[in-house]
Write an enzyme that holds these catalytic residues in place. Structure first.
Site, PDB file in Angstrom:
ATOM      1  N   ASP A   1       0.858  -1.181   0.000  1.00 22.24           N
ATOM      2  CA  ASP A   1       0.000   0.000   0.000  1.00 22.24           C
ATOM      3  C   ASP A   1       0.901   1.239   0.000  1.00 22.24           C
ATOM      4  O   ASP A   1       1.901   1.283   0.716  1.00 22.24           O
ATOM      5  CB  ASP A   1      -0.898  -0.022   1.246  1.00 22.24           C
ATOM      6  CG  ASP A   1      -1.956   1.065   1.202  1.00 22.24           C
ATOM      7  OD1 ASP A   1      -3.007   0.852   0.578  1.00 22.24           O
ATOM      8  OD2 ASP A   1      -1.713   2.149   1.796  1.00 22.24           O
TER       9      ASP A   1
ATOM     10  N   HIS B   1      -4.318  14.542  -9.099  1.00 20.83           N
ATOM     11  CA  HIS B   1      -4.524  13.137  -9.494  1.00 20.83           C
ATOM     12  C   HIS B   1      -3.605  12.678 -10.618  1.00 20.83           C
ATOM     13  O   HIS B   1      -3.255  11.501 -10.694  1.00 20.83           O
ATOM     14  CB  HIS B   1      -5.992  12.895  -9.865  1.00 20.83           C
ATOM     15  CG  HIS B   1      -6.866  12.789  -8.657  1.00 20.83           C
ATOM     16  ND1 HIS B   1      -7.528  13.880  -8.120  1.00 20.83           N
ATOM     17  CD2 HIS B   1      -7.132  11.748  -7.846  1.00 20.83           C
ATOM     18  CE1 HIS B   1      -8.185  13.498  -7.040  1.00 20.83           C
ATOM     19  NE2 HIS B   1      -7.965  12.206  -6.853  1.00 20.83           N
TER      20      HIS B   1
ATOM     21  N   GLU C   1      -4.596   2.240  -4.429  1.00 19.01           N
ATOM     22  CA  GLU C   1      -3.139   2.316  -4.260  1.00 19.01           C
ATOM     23  C   GLU C   1      -2.613   1.040  -3.603  1.00 19.01           C
ATOM     24  O   GLU C   1      -1.590   1.039  -2.963  1.00 19.01           O
ATOM     25  CB  GLU C   1      -2.757   3.566  -3.456  1.00 19.01           C
ATOM     26  CG  GLU C   1      -3.115   3.562  -1.989  1.00 19.01           C
ATOM     27  CD  GLU C   1      -4.505   4.125  -1.671  1.00 19.01           C
ATOM     28  OE1 GLU C   1      -5.395   4.077  -2.552  1.00 19.01           O
ATOM     29  OE2 GLU C   1      -4.688   4.606  -0.543  1.00 19.01           O
TER      30      GLU C   1
ATOM     31  N   ASP D   1      -1.476   9.428 -10.408  1.00 20.28           N
ATOM     32  CA  ASP D   1      -1.451   8.324 -11.378  1.00 20.28           C
ATOM     33  C   ASP D   1      -0.019   7.977 -11.776  1.00 20.28           C
ATOM     34  O   ASP D   1       0.337   6.796 -11.909  1.00 20.28           O
ATOM     35  CB  ASP D   1      -2.248   8.696 -12.641  1.00 20.28           C
ATOM     36  CG  ASP D   1      -3.755   8.591 -12.414  1.00 20.28           C
ATOM     37  OD1 ASP D   1      -4.153   8.130 -11.319  1.00 20.28           O
ATOM     38  OD2 ASP D   1      -4.526   8.979 -13.316  1.00 20.28           O
TER      39      ASP D   1
ATOM     40  N   ASN E   1      -2.164  12.722  -3.363  1.00 21.03           N
ATOM     41  CA  ASN E   1      -3.142  13.151  -4.371  1.00 21.03           C
ATOM     42  C   ASN E   1      -3.658  14.552  -4.074  1.00 21.03           C
ATOM     43  O   ASN E   1      -3.776  15.381  -4.979  1.00 21.03           O
ATOM     44  CB  ASN E   1      -4.334  12.185  -4.390  1.00 21.03           C
ATOM     45  CG  ASN E   1      -4.202  11.142  -5.490  1.00 21.03           C
ATOM     46  OD1 ASN E   1      -3.501  11.354  -6.479  1.00 21.03           O
ATOM     47  ND2 ASN E   1      -4.861  10.017  -5.315  1.00 21.03           N
TER      48      ASN E   1
END
Ligand SMILES: [Mg+2]
Length: 305
Positions: free
Chosen positions: A179, A192, A223, A196, A187
């Site tokens: 994780d 975002h 994630e 990504d 973020n």
């Protein structure tokens, strides 16, 4: 196992199986404009070829000494890895019985001798196109579109087969769940698009650790990632998890809301034996408990057991 890229008919691989060398060469020269052709002169050679590399289509002579084309077809259709490869028979006989035998053996089509070049070209091209379209759909349904890793569908589909195989071979399954630490803050801070890109970087590192045929990297959730490592004990699994955490740390992706000043991962690792006793959910749950522990103990670490 890496996800295959979509092919066109020209790059697809057709195996021509014919005991008559001249006939095999003739068919090969006709089909060379449509696809990449290889030849095998017996059923045994064809099986050997398939064990090394799976063709996209087979063209098989019915009449061969020893194992004939019909029997070869039955054998290929009974094997999991070759069952869905289209197979076109070449037959000199046109009678009803001969035709019915082709269908009953599991053939997908047939071409009669003497071969009409246009006919075999069109039959092969049509079956190849169907096969390639189906492959593309399967690929899409098992692929995470952002990272190109496998998705959760793949894990659910693959796990029963993998666990049976590992049980049979008395092997363990190493599984790591990762994780990204403080990802929500990442973020929120960087947007975002950067988020990504961060996930894509993590995916690239994970992909680098799928070195053996059955290893698989999966994007499990937003994630969250899973690495499947068949035939890997606990210490080996833990070592790989630690290496991945180090690789991500060394990428030095700036993260001003992390105490490490960069993007880091936490991981929970397990290695399971006697897989018949556990469902996929059981295994993931155990890895998840370890992951949670890693988070509690300060993140950027691996907990295993
Ligand atoms: Mg023959």
């Amino acid at each position: 196992m890496p996800i295959q890229s979509t092919k066109n008919t020209e790059s697809s691989l057709v195996l021509i199986v014919d005991d008559d060398h001249i006939s095999a060469t003739l068919i090969s020269s006709i089909l060379n404009k449509v696809c990449r052709c290889f030849t095998a002169l017996s059923a045994a050679d064809a099986i050997k070829f398939c064990e090394n590399q799976l063709p996209d289509l087979l063209v098989v002579d019915v009449n061969m000494p020893g194992t004939n084309g019909l029997e070869l077809c039955r054998q290929l259709k009974a094997r999991q890895d070759t069952a869905n490869i289209p197979l076109i028979f070449i037959t000199a006989e046109l009678g009803e019985d001969a035709q019915v035998s082709c269908w009953q053996a599991g053939g997908n089509d047939f071409v009669t001798k003497p071969i009409v070049a246009q006919t075999i070209v069109h039959r092969v091209r049509n079956h190849l196109l169907s096969k390639l379209r189906l492959d593309a759909v399967i690929k899409l349904s098992f692929e995470d579109s952002l990272t190109g890793l496998y998705n959760r569908n793949y894990l659910n589909e693959e796990y029963p087969r993998l666990s049976r195989q590992l049980m049979r071979d008395h092997q363990r399954l190493g599984l790591i769940i990762f994780d990204v630490d403080y990802f929500k803050q990442y973020n929120d801070t960087y947007g975002h698009l950067k988020g990504d890109m961060c996930l894509e970087n993590v995916a690239t590192v994970l992909k680098g650790y799928t070195r053996r045929a059955r290893d698989a990297a999966i994007r499990y959730g937003g994630e969250e990632f899973i690495l499947l490592l068949p035939n890997t004990g606990l210490s080996g699994t833990r070592d790989i998890a630690n290496q991945i955490l180090t690789d991500i740390y060394n990428l030095n992706m700036a993260h001003k809301h992390s105490p490490f000043d960069r993007v880091t991962l936490s991981a929970g690792a397990v290695s399971v034996q006697n897989m018949d006793r556990y469902t996929l959910n059981d295994v993931i749950e155990q890895a998840d408990i370890n992951l949670y522990d890693a988070k509690l103990k300060g993140k950027n670490k691996v907990i295993s057991g």
